[in-house]
Scaffold this motif. Structure first.
Motif, PDB file in Angstrom:
ATOM      1  N   GLU A 130     -29.404  -6.964 -18.448  1.00 59.21           N
ATOM      2  CA  GLU A 130     -29.219  -7.737 -17.219  1.00 59.21           C
ATOM      3  C   GLU A 130     -27.875  -7.420 -16.581  1.00 59.21           C
ATOM      4  OE1 GLU A 130     -29.709 -11.782 -18.415  1.00 59.21           O
ATOM      5  OE2 GLU A 130     -31.839 -11.531 -18.917  1.00 59.21           O
ATOM      6  N   TRP A 131     -26.860  -7.253 -17.397  1.00 57.28           N
ATOM      7  CA  TRP A 131     -25.529  -6.928 -16.885  1.00 57.28           C
ATOM      8  C   TRP A 131     -25.564  -5.586 -16.164  1.00 57.28           C
ATOM      9  CZ3 TRP A 131     -21.173 -10.067 -18.575  1.00 57.28           C
ATOM     10  CH2 TRP A 131     -19.961  -9.694 -17.971  1.00 57.28           C
ATOM     11  N   LYS A 132     -26.227  -4.618 -16.785  1.00 61.40           N
ATOM     12  CA  LYS A 132     -26.300  -3.286 -16.179  1.00 61.40           C
ATOM     13  C   LYS A 132     -27.053  -3.352 -14.856  1.00 61.40           C
ATOM     14  CE  LYS A 132     -24.627   0.665 -17.418  1.00 61.40           C
ATOM     15  NZ  LYS A 132     -23.198   0.768 -17.808  1.00 61.40           N
ATOM     16  N   PHE A 133     -28.103  -4.136 -14.815  1.00 62.44           N
ATOM     17  CA  PHE A 133     -28.919  -4.252 -13.606  1.00 62.44           C
ATOM     18  C   PHE A 133     -28.120  -4.891 -12.469  1.00 62.44           C
ATOM     19  CE2 PHE A 133     -31.974  -6.541 -10.906  1.00 62.44           C
ATOM     20  CZ  PHE A 133     -32.805  -5.500 -10.539  1.00 62.44           C
ATOM     21  N   ASN A 134     -27.234  -5.817 -12.818  1.00 60.86           N
ATOM     22  CA  ASN A 134     -26.462  -6.551 -11.806  1.00 60.86           C
ATOM     23  C   ASN A 134     -25.001  -6.092 -11.723  1.00 60.86           C
ATOM     24  OD1 ASN A 134     -28.607  -8.426 -11.101  1.00 60.86           O
ATOM     25  ND2 ASN A 134     -28.294  -9.310 -13.128  1.00 60.86           N
ATOM     26  N   SER A 135     -24.721  -4.884 -12.188  1.00 58.70           N
ATOM     27  CA  SER A 135     -23.333  -4.456 -12.339  1.00 58.70           C
ATOM     28  C   SER A 135     -22.665  -4.017 -11.032  1.00 58.70           C
ATOM     29  CB  SER A 135     -23.250  -3.298 -13.343  1.00 58.70           C
ATOM     30  OG  SER A 135     -23.945  -2.160 -12.854  1.00 58.70           O
ATOM     31  N   PRO A 174     -18.766  -2.684 -15.639  1.00 59.01           N
ATOM     32  CA  PRO A 174     -20.175  -2.311 -15.483  1.00 59.01           C
ATOM     33  C   PRO A 174     -21.061  -2.624 -16.680  1.00 59.01           C
ATOM     34  CG  PRO A 174     -18.878  -0.373 -16.006  1.00 59.01           C
ATOM     35  CD  PRO A 174     -17.892  -1.506 -15.833  1.00 59.01           C
ATOM     36  N   GLY A 175     -20.489  -3.132 -17.763  1.00 65.90           N
ATOM     37  CA  GLY A 175     -21.286  -3.421 -18.955  1.00 65.90           C
ATOM     38  C   GLY A 175     -21.308  -2.244 -19.906  1.00 65.90           C
ATOM     39  N   PRO A 176     -21.812  -2.461 -21.122  1.00 61.15           N
ATOM     40  CA  PRO A 176     -21.873  -1.359 -22.087  1.00 61.15           C
ATOM     41  C   PRO A 176     -22.844  -0.286 -21.623  1.00 61.15           C
ATOM     42  CG  PRO A 176     -23.074  -3.259 -22.907  1.00 61.15           C
ATOM     43  CD  PRO A 176     -22.379  -3.706 -21.668  1.00 61.15           C
ATOM     44  N   ARG A 177     -22.463   0.952 -21.839  1.00 63.63           N
ATOM     45  CA  ARG A 177     -23.386   2.038 -21.508  1.00 63.63           C
ATOM     46  C   ARG A 177     -24.409   2.224 -22.624  1.00 63.63           C
ATOM     47  NH1 ARG A 177     -22.370   8.373 -19.674  1.00 63.63           N
ATOM     48  NH2 ARG A 177     -24.550   8.990 -20.013  1.00 63.63           N
ATOM     49  N   TYR A 178     -23.956   2.027 -23.876  1.00 66.47           N
ATOM     50  CA  TYR A 178     -24.821   2.308 -25.017  1.00 66.47           C
ATOM     51  C   TYR A 178     -25.074   1.044 -25.841  1.00 66.47           C
ATOM     52  CZ  TYR A 178     -23.283   7.107 -24.064  1.00 66.47           C
ATOM     53  OH  TYR A 178     -22.995   8.310 -23.472  1.00 66.47           O
TER      54      TYR A 178
END
Length: 281
Positions: free
Chosen positions: A184-189, A195-199
């Protein structure tokens, strides 16, 4: 006497040979051909911030090498660990404290072991041991989101939600919560400074070993986890020290696997991970 001596020599050779065959057969059960061995996850993924999200004190023993090798490969790597419960419902092996105070003891053990592993920041929450799935999921997600804000990980290490590495329901719920927050964080970053964790690196237990030796729970775990993509050599000295620090669980390996921890780590000599790149999802 000569005949007896020859018999004893032949018997000794056969015994040693049998033990060697048994050892290497057991060791083969704890290998995963799909995994590429790397020295450290942070180095192989070009990342310098790691957050582990787990359920119980001593869960960090499953991912010991990730944290220990993070500092070995790059001392400037930042590491943090979240543990959702104090482990108060656990069984003491051996008994070291009054049961009603076990949560206090195990929280201290987790913090002490985290320090020994070189973890920079650590939190032990107060959710009920063996009752994490009963906690409203949104409440858990808000707590994990706050940890993301505080520690800004590039790699999230947690449990695969379908298996939890051991089948434990608390493990599975924390893996699910951490995964949903990361996605969800990546989607709303786009509107966030972080930007949130990549992995996401999911800890995976050896499939053949759990199928062969783990009974119904082992079968469930093996059939509900993906093939690992990465492996790390076991930091045996650190893991053994960890069981000394976790005094209330010091005999856990012997009780669970029937052999001393040092012998187990000669056989189970790698940690396995299924790594997902969220930028490619």
């Amino acid at each position: 006497m000569k005949l007896l001596k020859r018999f004893l020599i032949v018997f000794s050779i056969l015994l040693i040979g049998g033990l060697a065959v048994g050892f290497f057969w057991l060791r083969s059960l704890f290998q995963e051909q799909s995994a590429s061995e790397v020295f450290s996850l942070n180095e192989s993924l070009s990342s310098r911030r790691i957050l582990g999200v787990f359920a119980h004190p001593d869960d960090e023993q499953l991912v010991n090498s990730v944290f220990v090798r993070a500092k070995k490969s790059d001392p400037n790597t930042f590491t943090a660990l979240v543990t959702a419960t104090k482990g108060e419902a656990g069984e003491q092996v051996p008994v070291v404290a009054r049961q009603k105070e076990l949560g206090i003891i195990r929280k201290a053990e987790a913090l002490k072991n985290g320090f020994a592993m070189g973890i920079d920041e650590q939190e032990v929450w107060d959710y009920p041991d063996s009752g994490v799935p009963e906690v409203p999921i949104q409440e858990l997600k808000e707590k994990v989101k706050a940890s993301f804000e505080a520690y800004r990980p590039e790699i999230l290490v947690t449990f695969w939600p379908e298996s939890g590495a051991t089948g434990h329901k608390d493990h599975r719920r924390m893996g699910l919560v951490a995964t949903e927050v990361a996605k969800e964080w990546k989607f709303n970053s786009k509107n966030r400074s972080y930007p949130g964790p990549r992995y996401i690196a999911y800890v995976i237990t050896p499939r053949k070993a759990f199928l062969t030796l783990g009974g119904e729970i082992g079968k469930f775990v093996a059939e509900n986890q993906p093939d690992p993509t990465h492996s790390l050599g076991s930091e045996t000295d650190s893991k053994l020290k960890g069981w000394e620090i976790h005094a209330s669980q010091g005999d856990y390996v012997r009780e669970a696997y029937g052999i001393p921890a040092r012998i187990l780590y000669m056989i189970w000599d790698k940690e396995f991970y299924y790594v997902v790149d969220l930028e490619k999802q």
